[in-house]
Design an enzyme around this catalytic site. Sequence first.
Site, PDB file in Angstrom:
ATOM      1  N   LYS A  13     -16.201  15.125 -20.067  1.00  0.00           N
ATOM      2  CA  LYS A  13     -16.233  14.599 -21.442  1.00  0.00           C
ATOM      3  C   LYS A  13     -16.321  15.735 -22.460  1.00  0.00           C
ATOM      4  O   LYS A  13     -15.582  15.756 -23.433  1.00  0.00           O
ATOM      5  CB  LYS A  13     -17.445  13.664 -21.647  1.00  0.00           C
ATOM      6  CG  LYS A  13     -17.437  12.410 -20.794  1.00  0.00           C
ATOM      7  CD  LYS A  13     -18.575  11.479 -21.172  1.00  0.00           C
ATOM      8  CE  LYS A  13     -19.957  12.027 -20.900  1.00  0.00           C
ATOM      9  NZ  LYS A  13     -20.281  12.219 -19.469  1.00  0.00           N
ATOM     10  N   ARG A  88     -24.363   4.960 -24.740  1.00  0.00           N
ATOM     11  CA  ARG A  88     -24.563   5.012 -23.286  1.00  0.00           C
ATOM     12  C   ARG A  88     -25.280   3.787 -22.749  1.00  0.00           C
ATOM     13  O   ARG A  88     -25.505   3.700 -21.549  1.00  0.00           O
ATOM     14  CB  ARG A  88     -25.375   6.252 -22.935  1.00  0.00           C
ATOM     15  CG  ARG A  88     -24.523   7.396 -22.379  1.00  0.00           C
ATOM     16  CD  ARG A  88     -25.409   8.600 -22.203  1.00  0.00           C
ATOM     17  NE  ARG A  88     -24.984   9.481 -21.163  1.00  0.00           N
ATOM     18  CZ  ARG A  88     -24.527  10.721 -21.379  1.00  0.00           C
ATOM     19  NH1 ARG A  88     -24.399  11.187 -22.590  1.00  0.00           N
ATOM     20  NH2 ARG A  88     -24.214  11.489 -20.363  1.00  0.00           N
ATOM     21  N   ARG A 127     -21.578  24.125 -12.190  1.00  0.00           N
ATOM     22  CA  ARG A 127     -21.221  24.158 -13.608  1.00  0.00           C
ATOM     23  C   ARG A 127     -22.074  25.179 -14.351  1.00  0.00           C
ATOM     24  O   ARG A 127     -23.263  25.320 -14.079  1.00  0.00           O
ATOM     25  CB  ARG A 127     -21.430  22.770 -14.220  1.00  0.00           C
ATOM     26  CG  ARG A 127     -21.096  22.739 -15.698  1.00  0.00           C
ATOM     27  CD  ARG A 127     -20.863  21.347 -16.171  1.00  0.00           C
ATOM     28  NE  ARG A 127     -22.091  20.635 -16.447  1.00  0.00           N
ATOM     29  CZ  ARG A 127     -22.123  19.456 -17.065  1.00  0.00           C
ATOM     30  NH1 ARG A 127     -20.990  18.870 -17.427  1.00  0.00           N
ATOM     31  NH2 ARG A 127     -23.258  18.858 -17.294  1.00  0.00           N
ATOM     32  N   ARG A 160     -27.513  24.353 -16.446  1.00  0.00           N
ATOM     33  CA  ARG A 160     -28.378  23.361 -17.095  1.00  0.00           C
ATOM     34  C   ARG A 160     -29.453  22.879 -16.130  1.00  0.00           C
ATOM     35  O   ARG A 160     -29.197  22.701 -14.950  1.00  0.00           O
ATOM     36  CB  ARG A 160     -27.529  22.167 -17.564  1.00  0.00           C
ATOM     37  CG  ARG A 160     -26.949  22.362 -18.945  1.00  0.00           C
ATOM     38  CD  ARG A 160     -25.970  21.287 -19.337  1.00  0.00           C
ATOM     39  NE  ARG A 160     -26.388  19.916 -19.047  1.00  0.00           N
ATOM     40  CZ  ARG A 160     -25.676  18.852 -19.374  1.00  0.00           C
ATOM     41  NH1 ARG A 160     -24.524  18.989 -20.011  1.00  0.00           N
ATOM     42  NH2 ARG A 160     -26.093  17.640 -19.075  1.00  0.00           N
ATOM     43  N   ARG A 171     -28.789  10.650 -12.815  1.00  0.00           N
ATOM     44  CA  ARG A 171     -27.856  10.448 -13.936  1.00  0.00           C
ATOM     45  C   ARG A 171     -26.748   9.476 -13.540  1.00  0.00           C
ATOM     46  O   ARG A 171     -26.279   8.675 -14.353  1.00  0.00           O
ATOM     47  CB  ARG A 171     -27.278  11.793 -14.389  1.00  0.00           C
ATOM     48  CG  ARG A 171     -28.309  12.629 -15.139  1.00  0.00           C
ATOM     49  CD  ARG A 171     -27.986  14.117 -15.143  1.00  0.00           C
ATOM     50  NE  ARG A 171     -26.833  14.476 -15.911  1.00  0.00           N
ATOM     51  CZ  ARG A 171     -26.150  15.619 -15.757  1.00  0.00           C
ATOM     52  NH1 ARG A 171     -26.502  16.498 -14.834  1.00  0.00           N
ATOM     53  NH2 ARG A 171     -25.118  15.877 -16.510  1.00  0.00           N
TER      54      ARG A 171
HETATM   55  P1  AMP Z   1     -24.611  15.080 -21.346  1.00  0.00           P
HETATM   56  O1  AMP Z   1     -24.629  16.395 -22.078  1.00  0.00           O
HETATM   57  O2  AMP Z   1     -23.672  14.092 -21.953  1.00  0.00           O
HETATM   58  O3  AMP Z   1     -24.429  15.255 -19.868  1.00  0.00           O
HETATM   59  O4  AMP Z   1     -26.078  14.462 -21.531  1.00  0.00           O
HETATM   60  C1  AMP Z   1     -27.222  15.117 -20.995  1.00  0.00           C
HETATM   61  C2  AMP Z   1     -28.448  14.253 -21.119  1.00  0.00           C
HETATM   62  O5  AMP Z   1     -28.727  14.000 -22.510  1.00  0.00           O
HETATM   63  C3  AMP Z   1     -28.356  12.866 -20.492  1.00  0.00           C
HETATM   64  O6  AMP Z   1     -28.611  12.885 -19.099  1.00  0.00           O
HETATM   65  C4  AMP Z   1     -29.467  12.133 -21.270  1.00  0.00           C
HETATM   66  O7  AMP Z   1     -30.748  12.518 -20.815  1.00  0.00           O
HETATM   67  C5  AMP Z   1     -29.278  12.706 -22.678  1.00  0.00           C
HETATM   68  N1  AMP Z   1     -28.311  11.885 -23.450  1.00  0.00           N
HETATM   69  C6  AMP Z   1     -27.043  12.228 -23.802  1.00  0.00           C
HETATM   70  N2  AMP Z   1     -26.452  11.233 -24.485  1.00  0.00           N
HETATM   71  C7  AMP Z   1     -27.366  10.238 -24.564  1.00  0.00           C
HETATM   72  C8  AMP Z   1     -27.347   8.926 -25.132  1.00  0.00           C
HETATM   73  N3  AMP Z   1     -26.279   8.427 -25.748  1.00  0.00           N
HETATM   74  N4  AMP Z   1     -28.477   8.179 -25.013  1.00  0.00           N
HETATM   75  C9  AMP Z   1     -29.583   8.655 -24.407  1.00  0.00           C
HETATM   76  N5  AMP Z   1     -29.653   9.866 -23.833  1.00  0.00           N
HETATM   77  C10 AMP Z   1     -28.554  10.652 -23.912  1.00  0.00           C
END
Ligand code: AMP
Length: 224
Positions: A13, A88, A127, A160, A171
């Site tokens: 994404k 989400r 990653r 990360r 996740r």
């Molecule tokens: P990402 O960078 O998209 O992989 O997101 C990393 C983490 O950020 C996720 O596992 C959640 O803990 C948090 N996160 C990202 N987007 C959301 C969202 N829309 N709602 C709640 N938590 C989020």
Amino acid sequence: MKVLLIGPPGAGKGTQAHKLGKEFDLPHLSAGQLLREAIEAETEAGKRARPYIDNGQLVPEEIVVKIMSREMFDRPGRDGFIADGFPRNIDQYEQLNRELDKRDEKIDVAIQLDLDEEDIVERLSGRMTCSECGRNYHVEFYPPETEGVCDACGGSLYERNDDNLKTIKQRLNVYRNESVPVIKELEKDGILERVDASGRIDEVFEKACEVIESRFHARAGNHD
Ligand code: AMP
């Protein structure tokens, strides 16, 4: 143009939203990246968000919706975006729709990046993320030109905290239980388009561009 990019962790994404933002001249709004920046800046929201992110859980609604609404709707002159990783869950989708309704606006298209679990685990273990601009690399599939250094901005790369096997599994559970129902709603609302995310970055990008172009005819054509 308002575009949502959704899909399981590791589907690409962030990478695709960054490229699409350049191509269609739209800001890339990554919920995860904005939260990581809040953590880095040690804001109140960042301090509250951190344990959820580290455990692979969703950050509470009031934090993430506030951060994303501000970026989507409150920035002067902003009339479009590529939102990555938002909404989400169903509650976030309902809140987003309320904000859009207030302004008589709508989401034009939601692109779901599809990837099976084996590929997800393979992509996330290995990653590397840029500590400055948030760009993603992979030690094997997409290495930077110089080890440990971001090609785009020269920032240092790190792994990360949530890219470990235990948190990746968590996740994925959250994705299945909370985000898949949103995808069903997006489909019912007639704005969902699916893109197979298993190919090379450029192949997935071309497919995503075609999806957007089939709805619009405006490609800015900016490249890195
Ligand atoms: P990402 O960078 O998209 O992989 O997101 C990393 C983490 O950020 C996720 O596992 C959640 O803990 C948090 N996160 C990202 N987007 C959301 C969202 N829309 N709602 C709640 N938590 C989020």
